[in-house]
Design an enzyme around this catalytic site. Structure first.
Site, PDB file in Angstrom:
ATOM      1  N   GLU A   1      35.517  45.538  38.860  1.00 21.89           N
ATOM      2  CA  GLU A   1      34.115  45.481  38.426  1.00 21.89           C
ATOM      3  C   GLU A   1      33.209  46.493  39.128  1.00 21.89           C
ATOM      4  OE1 GLU A   1      34.082  42.881  42.109  1.00 21.89           O
ATOM      5  OE2 GLU A   1      35.505  43.379  40.516  1.00 21.89           O
TER       6      GLU A   1
ATOM      7  N   HIS B   1      38.991  45.282  42.980  1.00 27.19           N
ATOM      8  CA  HIS B   1      37.662  45.136  42.381  1.00 27.19           C
ATOM      9  C   HIS B   1      37.515  45.989  41.123  1.00 27.19           C
ATOM     10  CE1 HIS B   1      35.455  42.807  45.444  1.00 27.19           C
ATOM     11  NE2 HIS B   1      36.138  43.471  46.357  1.00 27.19           N
TER      12      HIS B   1
ATOM     13  N   CYS C   1      39.074  39.817  44.465  1.00 27.22           N
ATOM     14  CA  CYS C   1      39.046  39.816  45.926  1.00 27.22           C
ATOM     15  C   CYS C   1      38.947  38.381  46.466  1.00 27.22           C
ATOM     16  CB  CYS C   1      37.915  40.701  46.427  1.00 27.22           C
ATOM     17  SG  CYS C   1      38.118  41.238  48.136  1.00 27.22           S
TER      18      CYS C   1
END
Length: 283
Positions: free
Chosen positions: A199, A197, A103
């Site tokens: 993660e 994202h 991001c």
């Protein structure tokens, strides 16, 4: 291995994120990296903070990898926070340490290397980036190894890469955001990054929607806070029971999002293909 997590959230954003999901963006990365590389030593810094003590180029070169988190930074604005984040990224490129970002991490690397960022021209990409398609270069790139011809990923952003810097390689995009994944080479450094994202878990997607409810309503993506809350609750239910197809189907999600192993593909690939070989040579 030694990892450094660069968390560019402002103190206010860090506090809001902790209030909603129990952890900052850097703490999310720390937990994920501890699972992917349990023997690695992880340090964490906050480059955008006014009182941040940032490592020198030489100290940065001592790390095997640096990970840049997401953050509500607008890189086209000249603020003390954006200037500090960009200065850190330029030092990282000069040090030559392999780096990865998601991001805002991709956006910081883009601007630091001479590219540009702008507000999303096709509107917000909220909750999930849909039908991300690797480019020809992306299909052959190790960052996207294991990803199918089209896939979804957790994503929520109001800015996007407008122009990649010279020498960068576009790896993936979709109908909403042209640059969803890229490799950036600048000075001595190589950065692999994504706009989405990998993660974050579905609980954090729900938290992000709640934090940005007003913006989602203003953008016409929801009619009311009740609509946002209903959507967030359905996502949270899937987070608690990711194997339930009856919860995934109404959200239009498959294992690329619900299976953590598949969702973390880019981070796992970065460590396996970019970090581990360099670490072995340095030993």
């Amino acid at each position: 291995m030694r990892f450094l997590i660069a968390e560019s959230e402002t103190p206010e954003a860090r506090s809001e994120r902790r209030d909603s999901v129990g952890r900052s963006s850097g703490e999310t990365y720390l937990a994920v990296l501890n699972r992917l590389a349990p023997d690695a030593r992880c340090d964490r810094i906050m480059p955008a903070d006014a009182d941040a003590a940032l490592p020198s180029d030489m100290a940065l070169a001592g790390y095997d990898a640096v990970f840049l988190t997401g953050a509500p930074l607008h890189l086209y604005d000249e603020t003390p926070e954006t200037r500090r984040a960009i200065a850190f990224m330029r030092a990282l490129f000069a040090a030559g340490t392999p780096s990865f970002g998601s991001c805002a991490g991709l956006q910081v690397a883009t601007v630091a290397a001479g590219g540009s960022v702008r507000p999303n021209v096709r509107g917000r990409e909220a909750a999930f980036a849909r039908r991300i398609v690797p480019t020809e270069a992306g299909r052959a790139h190790p960052l996207l190894e294991g990803r199918p011809a089209a896939y979804d990923a957790p994503s929520i952003h109001t800015d996007e890469v407008e122009r990649l810097p010279e020498g960068a390689t576009l790896l993936a995009g979709n109908a909403v955001t042209l640059v969803q994944a890229a490799e950036i080479r600048f000075e001595r450094g190589t950065f692999w990054g994504v706009q989405y994202h990998p993660e974050i878990g579905l609980d954090e997607v729900a938290g992000a929607l709640r934090r940005q409810a007003d913006g989602l309503i203003e953008a016409g993506l929801a009619h009311s806070e009740h609509d946002v809350e209903d959507y967030a609750q359905r996502i949270e239910a899937l987070h608690r029971e990711p194997g339930r197809r009856d919860l995934a189907w109404p959200l239009g999600l498959d294992a690329q999002v619900t299976d953590e192993h598949l969702r973390l593909a880019e981070l796992r690939n970065f460590i396996a293909h970019r970090v581990a070989p360099t670490h072995a040579l340095r030993r």
